[in-house]
Design a protein around this motif. Sequence first.
Motif, PDB file in Angstrom:
ATOM      1  N   ASP A  10       0.824  -1.195   0.000  1.00 31.70           N
ATOM      2  CA  ASP A  10       0.000   0.000   0.000  1.00 31.70           C
ATOM      3  C   ASP A  10       0.863   1.251   0.000  1.00 31.70           C
ATOM      4  N   ARG A  11       1.946   1.257  -0.783  1.00 30.61           N
ATOM      5  CA  ARG A  11       2.812   2.430  -0.890  1.00 30.61           C
ATOM      6  C   ARG A  11       2.783   2.949  -2.315  1.00 30.61           C
ATOM      7  N   PRO A  12       1.749   3.666  -2.726  1.00 26.32           N
ATOM      8  CA  PRO A  12       1.728   4.237  -4.072  1.00 26.32           C
ATOM      9  C   PRO A  12       2.708   5.389  -4.169  1.00 26.32           C
ATOM     10  N   SER A  13       3.097   5.689  -5.377  1.00 24.64           N
ATOM     11  CA  SER A  13       3.996   6.811  -5.582  1.00 24.64           C
ATOM     12  C   SER A  13       3.190   8.089  -5.747  1.00 24.64           C
ATOM     13  N   LEU A 354      -8.793  -7.490  -4.919  1.00 28.94           N
ATOM     14  CA  LEU A 354      -9.720  -6.377  -4.682  1.00 28.94           C
ATOM     15  C   LEU A 354      -8.969  -5.070  -4.452  1.00 28.94           C
ATOM     16  N   THR A 355      -7.872  -5.141  -3.707  1.00 29.98           N
ATOM     17  CA  THR A 355      -7.069  -3.940  -3.465  1.00 29.98           C
ATOM     18  C   THR A 355      -6.461  -3.422  -4.762  1.00 29.98           C
ATOM     19  N   ALA A 356      -5.962  -4.328  -5.593  1.00 33.23           N
ATOM     20  CA  ALA A 356      -5.384  -3.916  -6.872  1.00 33.23           C
ATOM     21  C   ALA A 356      -6.437  -3.285  -7.781  1.00 33.23           C
ATOM     22  N   LEU A 357      -7.628  -3.872  -7.824  1.00 35.18           N
ATOM     23  CA  LEU A 357      -8.705  -3.301  -8.635  1.00 35.18           C
ATOM     24  C   LEU A 357      -9.077  -1.902  -8.149  1.00 35.18           C
ATOM     25  N   ALA A 358      -9.184  -1.745  -6.849  1.00 32.84           N
ATOM     26  CA  ALA A 358      -9.557  -0.442  -6.302  1.00 32.84           C
ATOM     27  C   ALA A 358      -8.495   0.602  -6.608  1.00 32.84           C
ATOM     28  N   ARG A 359      -7.224   0.229  -6.519  1.00 30.29           N
ATOM     29  CA  ARG A 359      -6.150   1.187  -6.807  1.00 30.29           C
ATOM     30  C   ARG A 359      -6.140   1.576  -8.281  1.00 30.29           C
ATOM     31  N   ALA A 361      -8.613   1.497 -10.393  1.00 28.67           N
ATOM     32  CA  ALA A 361      -9.758   2.345 -10.691  1.00 28.67           C
ATOM     33  C   ALA A 361      -9.584   3.734 -10.094  1.00 28.67           C
ATOM     34  N   HIS A 362      -8.977   3.806  -8.933  1.00 24.07           N
ATOM     35  CA  HIS A 362      -8.799   5.092  -8.257  1.00 24.07           C
ATOM     36  C   HIS A 362      -7.896   6.025  -9.073  1.00 24.07           C
ATOM     37  N   GLN A 363      -6.920   5.461  -9.756  1.00 27.28           N
ATOM     38  CA  GLN A 363      -6.019   6.280 -10.561  1.00 27.28           C
ATOM     39  C   GLN A 363      -6.718   6.874 -11.775  1.00 27.28           C
ATOM     40  N   ARG A 364      -7.820   6.245 -12.203  1.00 24.90           N
ATOM     41  CA  ARG A 364      -8.502   6.703 -13.410  1.00 24.90           C
ATOM     42  C   ARG A 364      -9.724   7.574 -13.089  1.00 24.90           C
ATOM     43  N   ALA A 365     -10.426   7.197 -12.030  1.00 26.28           N
ATOM     44  CA  ALA A 365     -11.645   7.945 -11.707  1.00 26.28           C
ATOM     45  C   ALA A 365     -11.860   7.883 -10.201  1.00 26.28           C
ATOM     46  N   ARG A 366     -11.321   8.856  -9.517  1.00 26.28           N
ATOM     47  CA  ARG A 366     -11.343   8.799  -8.058  1.00 26.28           C
ATOM     48  C   ARG A 366     -12.761   8.823  -7.503  1.00 26.28           C
ATOM     49  N   VAL A 373     -16.836   1.415  -4.663  1.00 30.40           N
ATOM     50  CA  VAL A 373     -16.389   0.691  -3.474  1.00 30.40           C
ATOM     51  C   VAL A 373     -17.454   0.737  -2.390  1.00 30.40           C
ATOM     52  N   SER A 374     -18.082   1.886  -2.220  1.00 27.58           N
ATOM     53  CA  SER A 374     -19.133   2.014  -1.209  1.00 27.58           C
ATOM     54  C   SER A 374     -20.307   1.083  -1.517  1.00 27.58           C
ATOM     55  N   ILE A 375     -20.685   1.018  -2.796  1.00 28.42           N
ATOM     56  CA  ILE A 375     -21.785   0.134  -3.184  1.00 28.42           C
ATOM     57  C   ILE A 375     -21.414  -1.325  -2.937  1.00 28.42           C
ATOM     58  N   ALA A 376     -20.172  -1.702  -3.283  1.00 31.64           N
ATOM     59  CA  ALA A 376     -19.733  -3.083  -3.100  1.00 31.64           C
ATOM     60  C   ALA A 376     -19.714  -3.465  -1.621  1.00 31.64           C
ATOM     61  N   VAL A 377     -19.195  -2.575  -0.788  1.00 27.95           N
ATOM     62  CA  VAL A 377     -19.151  -2.852   0.650  1.00 27.95           C
ATOM     63  C   VAL A 377     -20.561  -2.958   1.210  1.00 27.95           C
ATOM     64  N   LEU A 378     -21.457  -2.076   0.771  1.00 29.02           N
ATOM     65  CA  LEU A 378     -22.840  -2.116   1.240  1.00 29.02           C
ATOM     66  C   LEU A 378     -23.514  -3.421   0.832  1.00 29.02           C
ATOM     67  N   ALA A 379     -23.306  -3.849  -0.416  1.00 32.65           N
ATOM     68  CA  ALA A 379     -23.908  -5.099  -0.878  1.00 32.65           C
ATOM     69  C   ALA A 379     -23.407  -6.289  -0.072  1.00 32.65           C
ATOM     70  N   LEU A 380     -22.087  -6.320   0.176  1.00 32.23           N
ATOM     71  CA  LEU A 380     -21.533  -7.415   0.969  1.00 32.23           C
ATOM     72  C   LEU A 380     -22.089  -7.396   2.385  1.00 32.23           C
ATOM     73  N   ALA A 381     -22.201  -6.204   2.960  1.00 36.81           N
ATOM     74  CA  ALA A 381     -22.740  -6.097   4.317  1.00 36.81           C
ATOM     75  C   ALA A 381     -24.195  -6.553   4.365  1.00 36.81           C
ATOM     76  N   LEU A 382     -24.988  -6.152   3.352  1.00 29.00           N
ATOM     77  CA  LEU A 382     -26.386  -6.554   3.319  1.00 29.00           C
ATOM     78  C   LEU A 382     -26.534  -8.070   3.200  1.00 29.00           C
TER      79      LEU A 382
END
Length: 494
Positions: A10-13, A354-359, A361-366, A373-382
Amino acid sequence: MSAETTVPADRPSGRGWRERPTQDRARAIAWAFVVATAVLAASGLARSLWWDEVYTAWAYVLRGPDTIRDPSAYIANNHVLFSGLTWATSRLLGTSEVVLRLWAVVPGVAAMAWLTALVGRRLGWTIAAVTAGLLALSPLHLLLITEARGYGLVLLASVALLAGAAGAAGPQPRWRDDLTLTVAAALGTATVASLALPAAVVAGTALLRRQRDRLRLLLLGVAAVAVVLAWYAPLLDPITASVGGVGARHGEQATLLSPLLAPARLLLLAPLGDGPLGGVLSGGVGGVVASLLLAALVLAGGILAVRRDPDLGWPVLVLPPATVVASGLLGLHLLPRYLTGLLPAVVVAAAVALTALARAAHQRARRATGVAVSIAVLALALAAIPLLVAERSPRQALKDAAQVVADVDADQVLLTSDDVAWRYYLHDEPATVVAPDELAAALCGDAGGTLVVVDPMLGAAGPPPCADERGLVPITLPQRAEPGFQRVWVPAGS
């Protein structure tokens, strides 16, 4: 380990990035998940045992080492090391449900904590937080670490295998790493014999990648095998016979695609099938698509783990498919609990991907990434939280029914099952076992005194015959097993 593999995951440049706050936040989140899991697990330990747990307690824990290691008494419910440790503990603390589950929950939570620390140190604390989060939201994980059987010990041994293998395959293998690997293999297999398969896969992977002192690891492995064989010496015949028994043939049969599809689907997807999203996740086109995507995610995560930390990554990548292949060759069927030893590796691989996918995607569209990510976490929690809450309630309300019977102080208890579970919980009651078709004669006759009917075999069929004439009314006790309740018919007003 190469210079590339020492870079934290988790050390991005980028200018202005603050390493310490990011690491600290991820570390705090990871340990919060561990603590939450420990609290949730502890809160449900006093619930009623269900049949498999009762059989272990009744047939082995109460009878001690002579029966635990008696070949004539062995069935696969006997997780031998767990049974022995629980017997020893129960002699000091009694045989309450909490005590019977101690050797599941304590090593189970310790395994989660160890895995979190291992991943945080080797792959980075962001991945560790995702790993801990996936375990915290896994109904299967909560089940395994709170059931009064040996799965908590298996999880601890499985994490120790990964930790030991990562050190044993490194450029400077230490005695400590080799001992961790081989002792974990021995203790895990001494609990559940089938853990020999993942233990052999992990140890073989470490040995093949090792560059020095291979003989030392090989000799320790031979010693571990000798210890396990000595431990199981009286039980080898029934264990060998059980490979073709009902338990080993209870799940789904391995196919050519199982090595890739089964670990992710059975360990991550199937446990959510009873939740609100179960219809989408476990059946039809949605289930197939979800299985394929999840399998691809775990495979990609294993490959990425190899690139980042080969010493830990190779066991994570190889262990699930190789173990399923070995199980298929032996004719063993696949069930989530049969694959307990694969859960840590599968969860780590999923967390890496999952961490790699999130990173990426974050570089392209924060902003879009945050929403996704919020939707995915909510779905998993539900999908997961209702199942986690339900796991705290009894699968079978045996203890609760026995308490109702004890409170009534009946002269006679009519029981429609001679099940071990009822003999365990009603051992102090004057219970008479009658077949369902003989219940009418027993209730409608001239028998006097206070009667209670416990109806595990009647289920949802309705009231027992002559219940009204005898003044019996039902007390309904909820449970998760079919038909969703347990009924005890007691005198009105009692």
